[in-house]
Design an enzyme around this catalytic site. Sequence first.
Site, PDB file in Angstrom:
ATOM      1  N   ARG A 295       0.809  -1.210   0.000  1.00  0.00           N
ATOM      2  CA  ARG A 295       0.000   0.000   0.000  1.00  0.00           C
ATOM      3  C   ARG A 295       0.849   1.269   0.000  1.00  0.00           C
ATOM      4  NH1 ARG A 295      -5.102   0.117   2.125  1.00  0.00           N
ATOM      5  NH2 ARG A 295      -4.655  -1.770   3.286  1.00  0.00           N
ATOM      6  N   TYR A 336     -15.134  -2.071   3.347  1.00  0.00           N
ATOM      7  CA  TYR A 336     -14.638  -1.723   4.689  1.00  0.00           C
ATOM      8  C   TYR A 336     -14.997  -0.313   5.149  1.00  0.00           C
ATOM      9  CZ  TYR A 336     -10.651  -4.515   2.614  1.00  0.00           C
ATOM     10  OH  TYR A 336      -9.834  -5.376   1.951  1.00  0.00           O
ATOM     11  N   CYS A 363     -25.836  -1.228  -9.658  1.00  0.00           N
ATOM     12  CA  CYS A 363     -27.160  -1.502  -9.112  1.00  0.00           C
ATOM     13  C   CYS A 363     -27.020  -2.110  -7.725  1.00  0.00           C
ATOM     14  CB  CYS A 363     -27.914  -2.438 -10.034  1.00  0.00           C
ATOM     15  SG  CYS A 363     -28.426  -1.579 -11.503  1.00  0.00           S
TER      16      CYS A 363
HETATM   17  C1  LIG Z   1      -0.770  -7.734   1.737  1.00  0.00           C
HETATM   18  C2  LIG Z   1       0.557  -8.193   2.143  1.00  0.00           C
HETATM   19  C3  LIG Z   1       1.635  -7.288   2.165  1.00  0.00           C
HETATM   20  C4  LIG Z   1       1.479  -5.827   1.883  1.00  0.00           C
HETATM   21  O1  LIG Z   1       0.693  -5.189   2.820  1.00  0.00           O
HETATM   22  P1  LIG Z   1       0.482  -3.597   2.752  1.00  0.00           P
HETATM   23  O2  LIG Z   1      -0.429  -3.318   3.862  1.00  0.00           O
HETATM   24  O3  LIG Z   1      -0.109  -3.320   1.414  1.00  0.00           O
HETATM   25  O4  LIG Z   1       1.824  -2.978   2.908  1.00  0.00           O
HETATM   26  C5  LIG Z   1       2.878  -7.788   2.482  1.00  0.00           C
HETATM   27  N1  LIG Z   1       3.056  -9.103   2.769  1.00  0.00           N
HETATM   28  C6  LIG Z   1       2.035  -9.980   2.748  1.00  0.00           C
HETATM   29  C7  LIG Z   1       2.300 -11.397   3.049  1.00  0.00           C
HETATM   30  C8  LIG Z   1       0.762  -9.559   2.449  1.00  0.00           C
HETATM   31  O5  LIG Z   1      -0.237 -10.438   2.444  1.00  0.00           O
END
Ligand SMILES: *Cc1c(COP(=O)(O)O)cnc(C)c1O
Length: 433
Positions: A295, A336, A363
């Site tokens: 993210r 969420y 919809c």
């Molecule tokens: C989703 C995930 C990430 C990344 O998480 P962010 O919150 O997007 O930084 C890293 N490692 C694993 C194993 C994940 O499932």
Amino acid sequence: MELLTENLNIENGHLTVGGVDTVELAREYGTPLYVMDRDLMAKTAREYKSAIERAYGKGNGRILYASKAFCCLESCRFAAAEGLGLDVVSGGELYTALKAGFPAELICFHGNNKTDAELKMAILNGVGHVIVDNLFELERLNAFALEEGKRVRIMFRIKPGIDAHTHDYVRTGSIDSKFGFALENGEAYEIAKATLSMKGVEFTGIHCHIGSQIFDIEPFEDAAEVMLNFMAKIKNELGITLTELNLGGGYGIKYTAENDPVPYGAYIEKISVRVKEVCKRLGISLPFIFMEPGRSLVGPAGITLYTVGSIKEIKGIKNYLAVDGGMADNPRYALYKSEYTVVAASRMNDAPEKEYTVAGKCCESGDLIQERVTLPEMKSGDILAVLATGAYNYSMSMNYNRIPRPPVVAVSGGSKSVWIKRESYDDIIKNDI
Ligand SMILES: *Cc1c(COP(=O)(O)O)cnc(C)c1O
């Protein structure tokens, strides 16, 4: 006005991203439109990389981009160009990475229910690490590797029992999580022991991922300590020396002016300090560290542009502002109730004066982008921008109501390039018989 990220600006009353006018982007490529600022992605990647080198030593750690946040050929090429590793969670993400020419040895393959086909794909393509989630997977992986005459490097997904302060749906570090092996009940220990007789796997490290959109540093430090304690225990009791520790991702980003993330380098510095302290106390050598931001690498770099369509004022109740996209391109509010900052990209100099509920065109009554958004008095045809949509928007998009997915256009150094084309109606029916 608060514009969340440094790459956003206002020129001639229009929102600009990376120096490019969003109203012109909307005119040129149509809406809905995802825009990614590649320069901001690169800047963040370099911040992460230099922080881990500074805090933990050059060559002692690697930043992996968690590609599920936003995965396409160009995002994989971006990760390769920036010298990042890659974290994939499915055969589809792995396929995309390999097609982009991403070096397989820098890929970690995650997932709590990998299929036989996915495990074989990882083995045959020489993926760097498979992050093993459960015994059923470990046994099959070992057998498939032996069949191919290979030895696969593995890490275990561990539930460190850390309760990161985040939304329940994305909290993954505690014992009731569907992901990984628990420590409390000896499960992880027993599985570690089982690897001693498995010749198809090389058990090199452990992995945890305690959640997402986390703003506190302490849960990461505590998780690292729990993991190191486990490493010391299996070294002392089983004679297994692990050399790698993967601490996952989860660093929070600014979706609204109220969010206040710590600079990413600060996370890495504090975690490094704790790792060094604990290793010294336990008498174990410093592991090679992996971190997996998703993210935070791409989220702030993305925005979504929409055109305002119908406006429905229900006197004394609410004002609906309907856009030409919605939950099909951004299901996160429906899933969420995720907060976003929404701005009137074509009317940035007009004073916000009216509260709107921004709705999509699906919809579904829950098809909202955001509620209680204050904007100037809007008109049909105005361009709306939703900020910080670079992560988990395109990657979670869908064709509900047979709505074609929007394109992704990247801006860099003031120029524009299409990363993903707009889907057509023919794309929508292409697998129909
Ligand atoms: C989703 C995930 C990430 C990344 O998480 P962010 O919150 O997007 O930084 C890293 N490692 C694993 C194993 C994940 O499932």
